[in-house]
Motif scaffolding. Structure first.
Motif, PDB file in Angstrom:
ATOM      1  N   PRO A   1      -1.689 152.136  27.921  1.00  0.00           N
ATOM      2  CA  PRO A   1      -3.083 152.665  28.526  1.00  0.00           C
ATOM      3  C   PRO A   1      -4.335 152.083  28.292  1.00  0.00           C
ATOM      4  CG  PRO A   1      -1.862 154.506  27.511  1.00  0.00           C
ATOM      5  CD  PRO A   1      -1.088 153.302  27.508  1.00  0.00           C
ATOM      6  N   GLN A   2      -4.440 151.906  26.637  1.00  0.00           N
ATOM      7  CA  GLN A   2      -5.398 151.701  26.155  1.00  0.00           C
ATOM      8  C   GLN A   2      -5.714 150.087  25.902  1.00  0.00           C
ATOM      9  OE1 GLN A   2      -7.646 154.211  25.542  1.00  0.00           O
ATOM     10  NE2 GLN A   2      -5.827 155.345  26.287  1.00  0.00           N
ATOM     11  N   LEU A   3      -4.798 149.293  26.432  1.00  0.00           N
ATOM     12  CA  LEU A   3      -5.058 147.746  26.424  1.00  0.00           C
ATOM     13  C   LEU A   3      -6.096 147.034  26.928  1.00  0.00           C
ATOM     14  CD1 LEU A   3      -3.071 145.320  25.205  1.00  0.00           C
ATOM     15  CD2 LEU A   3      -2.387 145.181  27.687  1.00  0.00           C
ATOM     16  N   LYS A   4      -6.967 146.366  26.329  1.00  0.00           N
ATOM     17  CA  LYS A   4      -8.130 145.892  26.927  1.00  0.00           C
ATOM     18  C   LYS A   4      -8.083 144.847  28.152  1.00  0.00           C
ATOM     19  CE  LYS A   4     -10.537 145.899  22.198  1.00  0.00           C
ATOM     20  NZ  LYS A   4     -10.863 144.985  21.169  1.00  0.00           N
ATOM     21  N   ARG A   5      -9.130 144.994  29.045  1.00  0.00           N
ATOM     22  CA  ARG A   5      -8.790 144.180  30.236  1.00  0.00           C
ATOM     23  C   ARG A   5      -8.488 142.540  30.206  1.00  0.00           C
ATOM     24  NH1 ARG A   5      -7.159 147.847  33.850  1.00  0.00           N
ATOM     25  NH2 ARG A   5      -7.820 146.354  35.628  1.00  0.00           N
ATOM     26  N   ASP A   6      -9.366 142.194  29.172  1.00  0.00           N
ATOM     27  CA  ASP A   6      -9.326 140.736  28.953  1.00  0.00           C
ATOM     28  C   ASP A   6      -7.993 140.356  28.349  1.00  0.00           C
ATOM     29  OD1 ASP A   6      -9.956 141.945  26.589  1.00  0.00           O
ATOM     30  OD2 ASP A   6     -11.383 140.050  25.955  1.00  0.00           O
ATOM     31  N   LEU A   7      -7.471 141.158  27.399  1.00  0.00           N
ATOM     32  CA  LEU A   7      -6.282 140.700  26.826  1.00  0.00           C
ATOM     33  C   LEU A   7      -5.098 140.654  27.972  1.00  0.00           C
ATOM     34  CD1 LEU A   7      -4.097 139.937  24.194  1.00  0.00           C
ATOM     35  CD2 LEU A   7      -4.572 142.331  23.808  1.00  0.00           C
ATOM     36  N   LEU A   8      -4.928 141.700  28.646  1.00  0.00           N
ATOM     37  CA  LEU A   8      -4.140 142.153  29.668  1.00  0.00           C
ATOM     38  C   LEU A   8      -4.241 141.028  30.615  1.00  0.00           C
ATOM     39  CD1 LEU A   8      -1.899 143.717  31.288  1.00  0.00           C
ATOM     40  CD2 LEU A   8      -3.586 144.978  32.223  1.00  0.00           C
ATOM     41  N   ALA A   9      -5.472 140.474  31.117  1.00  0.00           N
ATOM     42  CA  ALA A   9      -5.393 139.644  32.075  1.00  0.00           C
ATOM     43  C   ALA A   9      -4.894 138.010  31.491  1.00  0.00           C
ATOM     44  CB  ALA A   9      -7.021 139.373  32.515  1.00  0.00           C
ATOM     45  N   GLN A  10      -5.355 137.801  30.368  1.00  0.00           N
ATOM     46  CA  GLN A  10      -4.764 136.620  29.702  1.00  0.00           C
ATOM     47  C   GLN A  10      -3.521 136.716  29.384  1.00  0.00           C
ATOM     48  OE1 GLN A  10      -7.099 133.986  29.708  1.00  0.00           O
ATOM     49  NE2 GLN A  10      -5.048 132.977  29.459  1.00  0.00           N
ATOM     50  N   ALA A  11      -3.001 137.859  28.988  1.00  0.00           N
ATOM     51  CA  ALA A  11      -1.268 137.872  28.659  1.00  0.00           C
ATOM     52  C   ALA A  11      -0.624 137.764  29.990  1.00  0.00           C
ATOM     53  CB  ALA A  11      -1.274 139.131  27.934  1.00  0.00           C
ATOM     54  N   LEU A  12      -1.058 138.253  30.966  1.00  0.00           N
ATOM     55  CA  LEU A  12      -0.280 138.150  32.344  1.00  0.00           C
ATOM     56  C   LEU A  12      -0.368 136.692  32.790  1.00  0.00           C
ATOM     57  CD1 LEU A  12      -0.990 141.558  34.440  1.00  0.00           C
ATOM     58  CD2 LEU A  12       1.013 140.779  33.272  1.00  0.00           C
ATOM     59  N   GLU A  13      -1.513 136.016  32.513  1.00  0.00           N
ATOM     60  CA  GLU A  13      -1.852 134.423  33.286  1.00  0.00           C
ATOM     61  C   GLU A  13      -0.657 133.679  32.371  1.00  0.00           C
ATOM     62  OE1 GLU A  13      -3.547 131.714  35.339  1.00  0.00           O
ATOM     63  OE2 GLU A  13      -3.842 133.794  35.397  1.00  0.00           O
TER      64      GLU A  13
END
Length: 284
Positions: free
Chosen positions: A198-210
């Protein structure tokens, strides 16, 4: 159906609307729910979450290549009885002492309705599903050694999972409500990840998913990374404090992601990925 016999998902499991519909259809029809999908899409976890949400005990039967259908009903321990008879043990007078109850027997005779998971049914012999047809259909079976009929006090919700390793018999399929869990799209996967981190940073999540979906889209991969491998990879990225920029290739070319051993699980796929990276760099 009463409210307590409907599955509406849970805070720890992201269930799509069609999956919730499938669980509730199986409950309404009182038929086994057959869940297929590639490994790592949460098929086994579904049974755990349904049991928790419906407040029913969960019985699990994990199938192996050597598993026989009879083991789910009961097994007669003739070896122990013979040994005890040689030792003059009084137990031998009652054959019930040597009947080992399987998960179906336990589910049938439980005081309250149960959830019964038959996990990875396609691992067993091709005759395995056929050998359970009558028992799952009629919710009863006969114990020849004790000459008794075991009937279900309450019909359990039976959830059967398959990784599609082999085809299941038509007669078996007819008795099930079927649902295929499609691999999550990015939006659904984002919700799944947010449950775990739940605390994962948005930019890291977006790039990891990409990066994750780019790896999955590589043609010729022997084993595509699954949801569970994405979760493991993110756990490692957080543990190593790897920033989002490291995952992003500045020139838009293919790049090998850090800790890719969590995503790629055999040397052929690693070599394939390395070749693509090499070709991408040479095409600048």
């Amino acid at each position: 159906m009463h409210q307590d016999t409907r599955f509406e998902g849970s805070s720890s499991y992201v269930a799509t609307d069609d999956l919730k519909l499938a669980v509730n259809a199986a409950l309404a029809l009182q038929r086994p729910l057959l869940i297929k999908g590639e490994p790592g899409t949460g098929k086994t976890m579904l049974a755990e979450e349904v049991a928790a949400a419906l407040q029913r005990p969960l019985l699990q039967w994990h199938i192996k290549s050597t598993t026989k259908a009879q083991q789910g009903l009961y097994e007669y321990d003739a070896v122990s009885r013979l040994r005890d008879s040689q030792l003059g043990d009084e137990r031998v007078k009652d054959i019930h002492n040597y009947i080992v109850k399987g998960v179906l027997w336990q589910a049938f005779t439980a005081e309250t309705p149960q959830v019964l998971l038959i996990d990875e049914i396609d691992k067993a012999d091709i005759e395995f599903p056929n050998d359970l047809l009558r028992e799952l259909d009629r919710m009863e079976f006969y114990v020849y050694e004790t000459r008794e009929m075991v009937r279900a006090l309450h019909r359990p919700l039976v959830i059967i999972t398959s990784n599609n390793e082999k085809e299941l018999p038509d007669a078996f399929l007819r008795r099930c409500f079927f649902h295929y869990i499609r691999f999550p799209d990015k939006d659904t996967m984002q919700k799944i990840v947010e449950v775990h981190f739940p605390q994962l940073k948005r930019d890291l999540l977006a790039q990891a998913l990409e990066t994750f979906y780019n790896v999955r889209d590589i043609p010729g991969l022997k084993k595509k990374p699954s949801t569970s491998e994405l979760i493991d990879w993110l756990k490692l990225l957080l543990a190593e404090d790897i920033p989002a920029e490291v995952l992003h290739s500045k020139d838009g070319k293919t790049a090998i992601p850090p800790l890719h051993g969590a995503l790629l699980k055999n040397e052929q796929d690693v070599h394939l990925f390395e070749r693509l990276v090499f070709m991408s760099r040479n095409n600048r």
